[in-house]
Design a protein around this motif. Structure first.
Motif, PDB file in Angstrom:
ATOM      1  N   TRP A 101       0.823  -1.234   0.003  1.00 30.27           N
ATOM      2  CA  TRP A 101      -0.109  -0.096   0.042  1.00 30.27           C
ATOM      3  C   TRP A 101       0.877   1.285  -0.079  1.00 30.27           C
ATOM      4  N   ILE A 102       1.975   1.132   0.131  1.00 25.39           N
ATOM      5  CA  ILE A 102       2.960   2.243   0.061  1.00 25.39           C
ATOM      6  C   ILE A 102       4.315   2.261  -0.857  1.00 25.39           C
ATOM      7  N   PHE A 103       4.353   2.882  -1.698  1.00 25.42           N
ATOM      8  CA  PHE A 103       5.003   2.696  -3.029  1.00 25.42           C
ATOM      9  C   PHE A 103       5.840   3.919  -3.662  1.00 25.42           C
ATOM     10  N   GLU A 104       6.780   3.934  -4.486  1.00 24.93           N
ATOM     11  CA  GLU A 104       7.363   4.893  -5.042  1.00 24.93           C
ATOM     12  C   GLU A 104       6.423   5.349  -6.364  1.00 24.93           C
ATOM     13  N   PRO A 105       6.495   6.464  -6.867  1.00 23.17           N
ATOM     14  CA  PRO A 105       5.916   6.989  -7.896  1.00 23.17           C
ATOM     15  C   PRO A 105       5.979   6.407  -9.194  1.00 23.17           C
ATOM     16  N   HIS A 106       7.395   5.964  -9.516  1.00 18.85           N
ATOM     17  CA  HIS A 106       7.874   5.308 -10.850  1.00 18.85           C
ATOM     18  C   HIS A 106       7.216   3.917 -10.813  1.00 18.85           C
ATOM     19  N   ILE A 107       7.170   3.179  -9.686  1.00 20.85           N
ATOM     20  CA  ILE A 107       6.681   2.174  -9.669  1.00 20.85           C
ATOM     21  C   ILE A 107       5.089   1.923 -10.033  1.00 20.85           C
ATOM     22  N   ALA A 108       4.581   2.921  -9.313  1.00 21.43           N
ATOM     23  CA  ALA A 108       2.986   2.850  -9.684  1.00 21.43           C
ATOM     24  C   ALA A 108       2.717   3.090 -11.144  1.00 21.43           C
ATOM     25  N   GLU A 109       3.570   4.083 -11.677  1.00 16.60           N
ATOM     26  CA  GLU A 109       3.584   4.632 -13.215  1.00 16.60           C
ATOM     27  C   GLU A 109       3.479   3.102 -14.046  1.00 16.60           C
ATOM     28  N   GLN A 110       4.583   2.571 -13.479  1.00 19.88           N
ATOM     29  CA  GLN A 110       4.957   1.361 -14.431  1.00 19.88           C
ATOM     30  C   GLN A 110       3.776   0.223 -14.135  1.00 19.88           C
ATOM     31  N   VAL A 111       2.956   0.235 -13.047  1.00 22.90           N
ATOM     32  CA  VAL A 111       1.992  -0.719 -13.170  1.00 22.90           C
ATOM     33  C   VAL A 111       0.990  -0.269 -13.922  1.00 22.90           C
ATOM     34  N   PHE A 112       0.547   0.865 -14.088  1.00 19.44           N
ATOM     35  CA  PHE A 112      -0.461   1.355 -14.943  1.00 19.44           C
ATOM     36  C   PHE A 112      -0.079   1.276 -16.443  1.00 19.44           C
ATOM     37  N   GLU A 113       1.338   1.384 -16.725  1.00 25.46           N
ATOM     38  CA  GLU A 113       1.761   1.221 -18.033  1.00 25.46           C
ATOM     39  C   GLU A 113       1.628  -0.312 -18.207  1.00 25.46           C
ATOM     40  N   ASP A 114       1.925  -1.180 -17.324  1.00 27.30           N
ATOM     41  CA  ASP A 114       1.926  -2.557 -17.516  1.00 27.30           C
ATOM     42  C   ASP A 114       0.350  -3.096 -18.053  1.00 27.30           C
ATOM     43  N   PHE A 115      -0.635  -2.470 -17.183  1.00 30.38           N
ATOM     44  CA  PHE A 115      -1.964  -2.801 -17.482  1.00 30.38           C
ATOM     45  C   PHE A 115      -2.296  -2.272 -18.944  1.00 30.38           C
ATOM     46  N   ILE A 116      -2.040  -1.264 -19.320  1.00 27.25           N
ATOM     47  CA  ILE A 116      -2.116  -0.438 -20.688  1.00 27.25           C
ATOM     48  C   ILE A 116      -1.478  -1.674 -21.585  1.00 27.25           C
ATOM     49  N   LYS A 117      -0.343  -2.122 -21.585  1.00 27.87           N
ATOM     50  CA  LYS A 117       0.366  -3.086 -22.568  1.00 27.87           C
ATOM     51  C   LYS A 117      -0.277  -4.498 -22.452  1.00 27.87           C
ATOM     52  N   GLU A 118      -0.840  -4.823 -21.081  1.00 29.36           N
ATOM     53  CA  GLU A 118      -1.097  -6.308 -21.255  1.00 29.36           C
ATOM     54  C   GLU A 118      -2.753  -6.357 -22.023  1.00 29.36           C
ATOM     55  N   TYR A 119      -3.471  -5.229 -21.703  1.00 28.40           N
ATOM     56  CA  TYR A 119      -4.802  -5.101 -22.310  1.00 28.40           C
ATOM     57  C   TYR A 119      -4.836  -4.664 -23.721  1.00 28.40           C
ATOM     58  N   ASN A 120      -3.693  -4.378 -24.131  1.00 25.44           N
ATOM     59  CA  ASN A 120      -3.585  -3.727 -25.386  1.00 25.44           C
ATOM     60  C   ASN A 120      -4.648  -2.603 -25.600  1.00 25.44           C
ATOM     61  N   ILE A 121      -4.699  -1.447 -24.738  1.00 31.63           N
ATOM     62  CA  ILE A 121      -5.621  -0.431 -24.862  1.00 31.63           C
ATOM     63  C   ILE A 121      -5.132   0.574 -25.469  1.00 31.63           C
ATOM     64  N   ILE A 122      -5.701   1.224 -26.403  1.00 34.03           N
ATOM     65  CA  ILE A 122      -5.431   2.374 -27.087  1.00 34.03           C
ATOM     66  C   ILE A 122      -5.419   3.531 -26.148  1.00 34.03           C
ATOM     67  N   VAL A 123      -4.384   4.418 -26.298  1.00 34.10           N
ATOM     68  CA  VAL A 123      -4.207   5.535 -25.633  1.00 34.10           C
ATOM     69  C   VAL A 123      -3.604   6.841 -26.498  1.00 34.10           C
ATOM     70  N   HIS A 124      -4.385   7.594 -26.282  1.00 35.33           N
ATOM     71  CA  HIS A 124      -4.163   8.920 -27.112  1.00 35.33           C
ATOM     72  C   HIS A 124      -3.685  10.114 -25.888  1.00 35.33           C
TER      73      HIS A 124
END
Length: 551
Positions: free
Chosen positions: A131-154
């Protein structure tokens, strides 16, 4: 020649292009659901839509995804973790997985980490969440979601708020960005902190604090002489005047000459914003505090007077996160909260918002520079602050400064159901629940004024804790049907000021994003307005996805 200004969400540069319709080719995009926003809620909503087999485009005004969750707020406001389920809990599980890797612990050994969260361990080994984390780790998790689910982002795609939303017969058909891109969908989700798409679609909303008599509340409106935390001037008796003995000398910076208002009355003012800073004492990973673009030592006169009066709580909210860093939040009478500087923000143009954001950046940078350099700062405080600095390995494309300002409150929709303190405190049964919350009804200071005794004081800081977790109504994330039948609003949702103070936590925003996305798909499949979908179907789907909607 193109001119540039700071973008609305943090310091990302956004081009302001004259005659942009002529310079950029207009393209049209379609999907089952279009999400506007780059917040944690926006990403989670997009994941849920893909999980349910529908098409989605995430149109983000941000370059970096995740909102506050990836921009410094790593010391998570969890409340009761038992009500955090679904994809929101998966986010914190993925955080756990990153910190299970030895290579993630670059500046600190895992066994040396204190494992302290907000009333709960930071690392929950039993439930495999962190529940406690560094900013760049959190951002990487969100980018992992985007990549794994092949989400189009503009990315860096800003809604044309003036004329870009096409609404026919109470239904959004499409919207355009400033660059002329057109987005059409069956259902739309506004996942911005500001509620920009909601407002541009002509939906009614509220900004500021309602009077207590609006919803028969106790804790809304002006709350003079209510001090639930230590974020006030207490009994220090600090003068608000440039010459402390002479009222005609003028006011020091940050003090309003206006009367604060009658207790319980409403106003258009907002609880203070700030940036959640990631700081460190590791010399090899430290950028020293430096003078900002705009600096005036007189802006911090009140802080100097507090030190002279004996205040000594400078480091109380340097909350530890992994790798010897912090999530540094506001604390005390004069803090990183820039009280009174954000009132225009919700309705302001992109350009004006950028100015407000820059003012907040300069204020906070100047605050730490002042503490580190001004001769009026106690020597022990100054020596200690000089051991701190910005974390060099965070926000590397933004001079180690967070991308997202903490928009604690902006517009709030007036939807099918308005959440109030009565719902939060368990005084009434919530209809058609789709999520749960549990955090304190937390409002930061709203204004700084002069007391009848002639001293400076803050107003608006409250913390009222619910006895039990509470439910959040589906009607709070949908507009009134007569206004719009195909929009869901999980962040700028329908709530009173004080109720929003509890709902506005990042885990809850992710939960609401998943619930909104689920409702959007059911509306498409049932071919119904979002206000008329089968609630039993929605509830069943949410439970299947691991959402907690009742205990």
């Amino acid at each position: 020649m193109l001119s540039f200004t700071y973008g609305i969400y943090g310091m990302v540069c956004m081009p302001i292009i004259p005659n942009c319709d002529k310079l950029i080719s207009k393209k049209s995009y379609k999907a089952d659901v279009i999400i506007y926003g780059g917040t944690s809620s926006a990403v989670i909503a997009a994941v849920q839509i893909k999980k349910m087999g529908k098409s989605v485009i995430l149109v983000s005004p941000d370059k970096h995804l995740g909102g506050l969750s990836s921009s410094g707020l790593g010391y998570t406001d969890t409340g009761n973790k038992a009500v955090i389920g679904g994809l929101s809990r998966e986010f914190y599980h993925r955080i756990y997985n990153y910190y299970a890797k030895e290579e993630t612990w670059k500046w600190q050994k895992k066994e040396d980490y204190g494992n302290q969260g907000q009333g709960t361990p930071a690392i929950d080994g039993k439930n495999r969440t962190m529940w406690i984390f560094e900013p760049h780790i959190a951002e990487q998790v969100f980018e992992d979601f985007i990549k794994e689910y092949n989400i189009i982002v503009h990315r860096e795609a800003f809604l044309n708020r003036n004329s870009g939303v096409e609404v026919n017969d109470g239904e959004i058909k499409s919207f355009r960005t400033l660059s002329g891109q057109k987005y059409a969908a069956k259902v739309f989700i506004d996942a911005t902190y500001e509620g920009d798409l909601m407002a541009a679609a002509g939906i009614n909303y509220h900004v500021g604090r309602e009077a207590n008599n609006k919803y028969d509340e106790k804790w809304n409106g002006v709350q003079k002489d209510v001090f639930h935390h230590k974020h006030n001037f207490m009994d220090f008796n600090i003068s608000p005047y440039k010459n402390p003995e002479n009222p005609s000398s003028g006011l020091v910076h940050g003090v309003s000459k206006e009367h604060p208002g009658k207790t319980g009355s409403g106003d258009k003012k907002l609880q203070a914003y700030n940036f959640r800073l990631c700081l460190t004492q590791v010399k090899d990973n430290l950028v020293p505090f430096y003078k900002p673009d705009s600096y005036n030592e007189d802006d911090y006169e009140l802080l100097a007077r507090l030190y002279e009066a004996g205040w000594d709580e400078t480091f109380n909210k340097f909350d530890p996160i992994p790798n010897l860093k912090t999530d540094t939040n506001n604390h005390g009478p004069f803090s990183t909260d820039f009280i009174g500087a954000n009132y225009e923000y919700p309705e302001a143009s992109y350009e004006r918002r950028a100015e407000i954001i820059k003012d907040h950046e300069n204020y906070q940078k100047g605050l730490f520079y002042f503490i580190a350099t001004d001769e009026r700062i106690p020597e022990d405080i100054q020596n200690k602050i000089k051991t701190w600095g910005y974390a060099k390995d965070e926000f590397q494309d933004n001079n180690n400064w967070p991308h997202q300002i903490y928009v604690r409150e902006a517009r709030r929709m007036l939807g099918e159901y308005v959440m109030t303190e009565h719902d939060i405190l368990g005084h009434k049964k919530v209809p058609q629940p789709i999520a749960m919350g549990s955090y304190t009804m937390d409002s930061h200071n709203v204004q700084r004024y002069i007391t009848p005794d002639g001293y400076v004081q803050n107003e608006g800081d409250l913390g009222i804790k619910p006895k039990n977790p509470y439910q959040i109504a589906y009607g709070a994330i949908v507009p009134k049907k007569k206004e719009c039948s195909n929009l869901l609003v999980p962040l700028a949702l329908s709530s009173s000021h004080i109720a929003f103070g509890s709902i506005r936590m990042e885990p809850v925003f992710m939960i609401l994003g998943q619930s909104a996305a689920t409702a959007a798909i059911i509306a498409i499949e049932e071919k119904k307005p979002v206000q008329e979908i089968n609630y039993k179907s929605l509830k069943a789907e949410l439970k299947k996805e691991g959402q907690i909607i009742e205990l």
